[in-house]
Scaffold this motif. Structure first.
Motif, short mmCIF file in Angstrom:
data_model
loop_
_atom_site.label_atom_id
_atom_site.label_comp_id
_atom_site.label_asym_id
_atom_site.label_seq_id
_atom_site.Cartn_x
_atom_site.Cartn_y
_atom_site.Cartn_z
N PHE A 2 0.89 -1.17 0.00
CA PHE A 2 0.00 0.00 0.00
C PHE A 2 0.92 1.22 0.00
O PHE A 2 1.50 1.57 1.02
N ILE A 3 1.10 1.83 -1.17
CA ILE A 3 2.14 2.84 -1.33
C ILE A 3 1.56 4.13 -1.90
O ILE A 3 0.43 4.15 -2.40
N ILE A 4 2.35 5.18 -1.83
CA ILE A 4 1.95 6.47 -2.41
C ILE A 4 2.62 6.58 -3.77
O ILE A 4 3.84 6.71 -3.87
N PHE A 28 -7.51 -6.50 6.69
CA PHE A 28 -6.27 -5.74 6.77
C PHE A 28 -6.55 -4.27 7.04
O PHE A 28 -7.44 -3.68 6.43
N HIS A 29 -5.79 -3.72 7.97
CA HIS A 29 -5.80 -2.27 8.20
C HIS A 29 -4.45 -1.77 7.74
O HIS A 29 -3.42 -2.08 8.35
N VAL A 30 -4.43 -1.03 6.63
CA VAL A 30 -3.16 -0.61 6.02
C VAL A 30 -3.00 0.90 6.18
O VAL A 30 -3.97 1.65 6.23
N LYS A 31 -1.74 1.31 6.26
CA LYS A 31 -1.43 2.74 6.37
C LYS A 31 -0.07 2.99 5.75
O LYS A 31 0.79 2.10 5.73
N THR A 32 0.12 4.18 5.25
CA THR A 32 1.41 4.57 4.67
C THR A 32 1.62 6.06 4.88
O THR A 32 0.65 6.83 4.87
N LEU A 33 2.87 6.43 5.08
CA LEU A 33 3.22 7.83 5.35
C LEU A 33 3.87 8.44 4.12
O LEU A 33 4.68 7.81 3.45
N SER A 34 3.51 9.69 3.84
CA SER A 34 4.14 10.40 2.74
C SER A 34 5.56 10.79 3.12
O SER A 34 5.98 10.67 4.28
#
Length: 784
Positions: free
Chosen positions: A333-335, A458-464
């Motif tokens: 899960f990406i930016i 799934f709980h996904v997260k990504t940081l900029s």
């Protein structure tokens, strides 16, 4: 068409991958018959995330339809008749698919062309290697990854075959077990018979039962061995999967993210995301197949319990495979498109997030929501430690919710945030000398979804990448410094957003050169002598102009953009950034032509020019003014015959070039003859001169501002007007005399020998204002 010709030469897996790019969303026949037209269009010029580009995409769609119809009309003969119908059908089909969303057609074709290019390039590299040439490291790495995938595919297929054998053996075992029960029932039913009749029949059944039970005992041991062997095989496959996943996620994906970060400093575009997605999808497919196999093994074990450790082994395997797929989903899960790293409040911005395995896992069947929030550096650290920060944010982002959409043409699952805006920001307490433009935030994107029919959630997260929030354009300069330092010197896996306080000078030079070349859109970056000049500016106590003397010297963040340069009210970065801004706005072509030397101090310029004929000049950046550039030239001293001096004009800035361009200013100054070392100025700058003004119309004459240096004013060698073109005008009586250049009692030089052109520009503006008035006002009462 060259690309399509090469694509048709692909073989094996590459050919299969190329064929898989096509389907109802874009038939391969259209690609074939319109190959030349498709490859000649500027697909990359369309910005997919910009709704304003839809008109351009619609034009491309209409042109595609027209080309298909034209191609169809030119078909003749029996085969041509069928092709004509087919192409017409494709035209209708594509128009129906993309008429309401023409940007999706552009996205589809861009994906196809980039994928074909990649496949052809990979095939070319492999063929070169087979010819005895050494493959480059990138191709070798890709080849190793593809070989590992082939090993995993074979191992998974072997496990599938063994599992089927185990299933068949177990089914036969159960049948024999049921037969044993039936025999036992028959023996029991003989109890009511007379002994004479019962005994022979009972002996026969007992013998048969003993045979079956002996077989069942042996087969139970065999089944248990099959199960243990299969578990061991799965354990090996999971080890290979984990190794391959580590290589892709912790090396290839991390390298892609690093390239993405350096692209923020002007590095080359990160690219390669489609390749990464194809690998991640292969991983997801193989992991899911092995997970299903393990689940089937569990079912077989429950169906026929046998003594032994199988239940515990399968439980461990199931936990491990679940852990592997969880790592894959959360890491992919990406930016794809980062938000701007200098983020101004109340200003619209965009971003795109993508789930690389979303299409393969059918996540789009229940499209997940994605939310964006801005968090501080401390909150980001807590998130990575899995400490609860739910509902915590450091500001408010408008339009921060999106839905992940599946794009069938490209096979991507992504969410596009096109109209986000930071409404407010909540700053933390700053440390020591830290300013607001050194405070880092990040945009957190998070989502939740399930796969396998809610089997796994799934709980996904990504940081900029870190962002610096500003409220005024004047803060942009210092905020950009923070971003450049972070992008250049961040290390993978760091604690957000730690960077070294000191770096080696050559490391900073690399970052500055990357930034400069990107802003100039040129391969001409900062040469060794330019970097030597910058080193002297950054380290004023050093007198060396040899770059090698600075290779082991470190420069701190404070020296870079916190402490002012000696005797100045600006930092090293502020001076450098001022140069970059001036160049990219007004002087980029001249830099790319090699006309601007730039990074030369006053003393160096003097030494260089005094060895050249009078009228030789060069352009150098001002030491004393941010974003200033000056002309230095060699000429006779008007106050002392026979003495030659180097003169320096007061620096020009962006404001000056918005009035009159550099080329025109150089053209105006007739005493400037040769660009250092010996190039005639017209040869270098004439292509940038402004064409002569047109004649007057409707009773007006057009003004023209022209630069002069009074002490060096000479008659214009070219006949013609200086400030305006003469044009037909009503007859006048006594023509008034305009004393445009009043006599100067004092030289227009500052204390350093620099000219101040403000007075002459004021006179020029006065003339411009005067000439803008209608002629009837200027010469009232004098018309005949």
């Amino acid at each position: 068409m060259a690309m399509w010709i090469q694509a048709q030469q692909l073989q094996g897996e590459a050919l299969h991958q190329m064929q898989a790019l096509y389907g109802q969303h874009f038939p391969i026949e259209v690609r074939h018959y319109l190959a030349q037209w498709i490859e000649s269009q500027l697909w990359d010029s369309v910005e997919l995330d910009n709704p304003a580009e839809e008109a351009k995409a619609k034009h491309l769609l209409d042109s595609l339809m027209a080309e298909l119809q034209r191609k169809a009309q030119h078909q003749v003969g029996e085969d041509g008749f069928l092709l004509k119908i087919k192409l017409g059908h494709y035209a209708t089909q594509l128009k129906g698919t993309y008429d309401r969303s023409p940007l999706e057609l552009v996205r589809c074709i861009k994906h196809i062309l980039h994928s074909e290019q990649r496949l052809v390039q990979e095939a070319t590299n492999v063929s070169c290697g087979s010819g005895g040439q050494v493959l480059d490291s990138l191709s070798q790495r890709h080849q190793q990854i593809n070989q590992a995938f082939e090993e995993l595919r074979l191992a998974t297929q072997e496990s599938e075959n063994e599992l089927r054998k185990l299933q068949h053996s177990q089914e036969y075992f159960i049948i024999q077990y049921q037969e044993n029960i039936r025999i036992q029932a028959q023996i029991s039913s003989l109890a009511s018979l007379p002994p004479a009749e019962r005994t022979p029949r009972e002996n026969t059944l007992q013998s048969k039962r003993a045979t079956v039970e002996a077989w069942l005992t042996r087969e139970a041991s065999t089944l248990q061995k099959y199960r243990l062997d299969l578990s061991e095989q799965h354990q090996k496959t999971l080890g290979l999967l984990r190794k391959q996943q580590t290589l892709i996620l912790e090396e290839e994906l991390i390298q892609w993210k690093r390239r993405q970060q350096l692209a923020g400093n002007g590095g080359p575009a990160e690219g390669g995301l489609d390749v990464l997605q194809s690998w991640c999808e292969k991983l997801a497919d193989l992991i899911w197949q092995n997970r299903q196999q393990i689940r089937r093994c569990e079912h077989l074990t429950q169906q026929l319990p046998l003594p032994g450790p199988m239940e515990e082994l399968l439980s461990k395997l199931n936990a491990e495979i679940t852990d592997i797929i969880s790592a894959l989903v959360t890491s992919t899960f990406i930016i794809e498109k980062q938000p701007p790293q200098v983020l101004k409040t109340q200003t619209k911005f965009a971003a795109t997030v993508r789930l690389l395995v979303g299409g393969k896992l059918n996540v789009h069947m229940n499209p997940p929501q994605v939310k964006a929030v801005i968090v501080s550096e401390l909150q980001a650290r807590a998130l990575l430690k899995n400490e609860s920060t739910r509902n915590d944010s450091s500001g408010e982002i408008l339009n921060n919710n999106g839905v992940m959409e599946y794009h069938q043409a490209t096979g991507t699952l992504s969410a596009h945030f096109r109209n986000m805006s930071l409404k407010r920001i909540k700053r933390s307490d700053r440390r020591g000398a830290e300013s607001v433009t050194e405070e880092k935030f990040t945009v957190l994107f998070e989502s939740q979804f399930s796969v396998g029919g809610n089997e796994l959630v799934f709980h996904v997260k990504t940081l900029s990448l870190p962002v610096v929030v500003i409220v005024h354009g004047s803060q942009d300069n210092n905020a950009t410094a923070t971003v450049l330092w972070d992008n250049a010197f961040a290390e993978p896996g760091r604690v957000p957003f730690m960077v070294p306080d000191k770096v080696l000078w050559p490391q900073l030079c690399e970052a500055l050169d990357m930034k400069y070349k990107a802003e100039m859109h040129s391969g001409r970056g900062l040469a060794e002598d330019n970097l030597g000049f910058l080193a002297q500016k950054a380290f004023p106590s050093s007198n060396s102009n040899n770059p090698d003397d600075y290779r082991n010297i470190t420069i701190s963040w404070a020296q870079f953009n916190r402490e002012s340069l000696p005797g100045r009210n600006f930092t090293f970065w502020q001076w450098f950034d001022g140069v970059v801004e001036l160049m990219k706005k007004h002087l980029k072509p001249h830099w790319n032509d090699g006309a601007i030397m730039g990074f030369v101090n006053k003393q160096q310029a003097q030494d260089m020019l005094l060895s050249k004929p009078n009228g030789t000049f060069l352009l150098r950046f001002s030491d004393s003014e941010i974003g200033g550039i000056t002309i230095a030239w060699v000429a006779e001293n008007p106050n002392k015959t026979g003495e030659r001096l180097v003169w320096n004009l007061l620096p020009y800035t962006t404001k000056d070039f918005s009035i009159r361009s550099l080329a025109d200013r150089i053209s105006d100054l007739n005493h400037l003859l040769f660009l250092y070392p010996d190039r005639p100025k017209d040869e270098v700058f004439s292509k940038y001169y402004t064409p002569p003004l047109s004649k007057a119309v409707d009773g007006y004459v057009k003004p023209q501002i022209k630069q002069v240096v009074p002490e060096f004013t000479t008659p214009n060698p070219e006949p013609g007007p200086t400030f305006m073109e003469q044009a037909a005008s009503p007859p006048v009586g006594n023509t008034p005399s305009f004393n445009i250049f009043p006599q100067m009692s004092d030289p227009m030089l500052d204390a350093d020998g620099d000219f101040d052109l403000d007075d002459t520009m004021d006179v020029a503006r006065h003339v411009e204002e005067l000439l803008r008035r209608p002629l009837v006002n200027q010469w009232s009462g004098q018309q005949s």
